[in-house]
Design an enzyme around this catalytic site. Structure first.
Site, PDB file in Angstrom:
ATOM      1  N   PRO A   2      75.537  35.803  87.257  1.00  0.00           N
ATOM      2  CG  PRO A   2      73.891  36.419  88.754  1.00  0.00           C
ATOM      3  CD  PRO A   2      75.269  36.782  88.314  1.00  0.00           C
ATOM      4  CD  GLU A   3      77.158  33.511  81.783  1.00  0.00           C
ATOM      5  OE1 GLU A   3      76.892  33.064  80.646  1.00  0.00           O
ATOM      6  OE2 GLU A   3      78.256  33.318  82.340  1.00  0.00           O
ATOM      7  CE  LYS A  57      75.276  38.241  80.669  1.00  0.00           C
ATOM      8  NZ  LYS A  57      76.694  38.495  80.985  1.00  0.00           N
ATOM      9  NE  ARG A 262      85.645  38.805  81.308  1.00  0.00           N
ATOM     10  CZ  ARG A 262      85.912  40.037  80.857  1.00  0.00           C
ATOM     11  NH1 ARG A 262      86.915  40.218  80.001  1.00  0.00           N
ATOM     12  NH2 ARG A 262      85.220  41.071  81.229  1.00  0.00           N
TER      13      ARG A 262
END
Length: 287
Positions: A2-3, A57, A262
């Site tokens: 989540p950003e 965040k 990533r």
């Protein structure tokens, strides 16, 4: 992960649902998730929530000025909201639930984390500066004070790649891997461009892309319940997590570069002059 836009949508939802409600109990199911011990978690019992807000965040649930429940969902964390909280007992280590918060009207939420790598973090603090990640946050890119000149000042003499700078929470708060891909695509800029070498026109493009991309994403997340926020994020992506698909701008194939933990996605035609970037899976260039 989540950003900022999803966390903003989540925060607005929590503010609408929880402000004025009292915590009946807060149950820690994963002791590793709780990063503080003073005040204790049971200090929340009987306390009234005065509001929710976002810092980078981080989600902050406040109980007046001197008590706050803060959490960071990390890479695989999420919030499950219940209008009627389940009555089943939580078995530590037997479920993805890290924290359960029960409110006085029967509603509540669980903080959950998938996978084996546990990074979700929960804090109970008197002062928000006691949360290390909050204390070192850079400016919020959607604050009124985040002007083009402020942004340009953050780039001066920075020798790091622009992808890494956008993800650095100490430089700019709230942008992560997904939205940095989207911002760079909108700005028609290589993720490997060196931040301190951008010219004025490139800074203008990048600043406009940051504001437009995040504003649109926050608008898309606004008013949605937590269960719908992840899908809304995926639908809005132009290149992130769309490897092998056609770029919606030029039709070229979206490519990926993989790193240790990533990947990044980009369009060669839009961003790198047609050059396909090397796939350096063991690269440490984007720390």
């Amino acid at each position: 992960m989540p950003e900022m836009p999803e966390v903003q949508g989540l925060t607005r939802f929590l503010d609408e649902r929880t402000a004025g409600r009292t915590v009946e109990r807060a149950t820690v199911a994963s002791i590793a998730a709780l990063k503080t011990y003073d005040p204790p978690i049971h200090a929340l019992h009987g306390a009234a929530i005065t509001g929710a807000r976002r810092l980078g965040k981080f989600v902050v649930l406040s109980f007046g000025e001197e008590l706050h429940l803060v959490f960071h969902l990390a890479k695989a964390g999420w919030l499950r909201w219940y209008e009627t909280l389940p009555t089943t007992l939580i078995k530590p280590g037997k479920s993805p639930i890290a924290l359960r918060v029960a409110l006085d009207d029967g509603s509540g939420f669980d903080l959950t984390e998938a996978g084996t790598k546990k990074s979700l973090a929960v804090y109970v603090v008197r002062d928000l500066a006691d949360v290390p990640g909050i204390a070192r946050l850079g400016p919020d890119p959607l604050d009124d004070g985040f002007t083009r000149d402020v942004f340009a000042g953050l780039l001066i003499d920075r020798r790091m790649q622009i992808k890494g700078l956008l993800r650095d929470q100490a430089v700019i708060a709230g942008i992560g891997n997904a939205y940095s891909d989207e911002i760079l695509h909108a700005a028609r800029m290589s993720p490997y461009a060196i931040a301190g070498k951008l010219d004025d026109e490139e800074v203008d493009r990048l600043y406009a892309a940051i504001h437009a991309t995040l504003t649109d994403a926050v608008t898309a997340a606004s008013g949605k319940p937590p269960a719908d926020l992840k899908d809304a994020k995926r639908r809005g992506m132009q290149v992130h997590a769309r490897r092998g698909e056609a770029c919606p701008v030029c039709g070229d194939t979206v490519r990926s570069v993989f790193f240790a933990d990533r990947s990044l996605e980009y369009c060669p035609t839009c961003q790198t002059g047609g050059k396909v970037l090397a796939d350096r899976r063991l690269s440490r260039l984007l720390k």
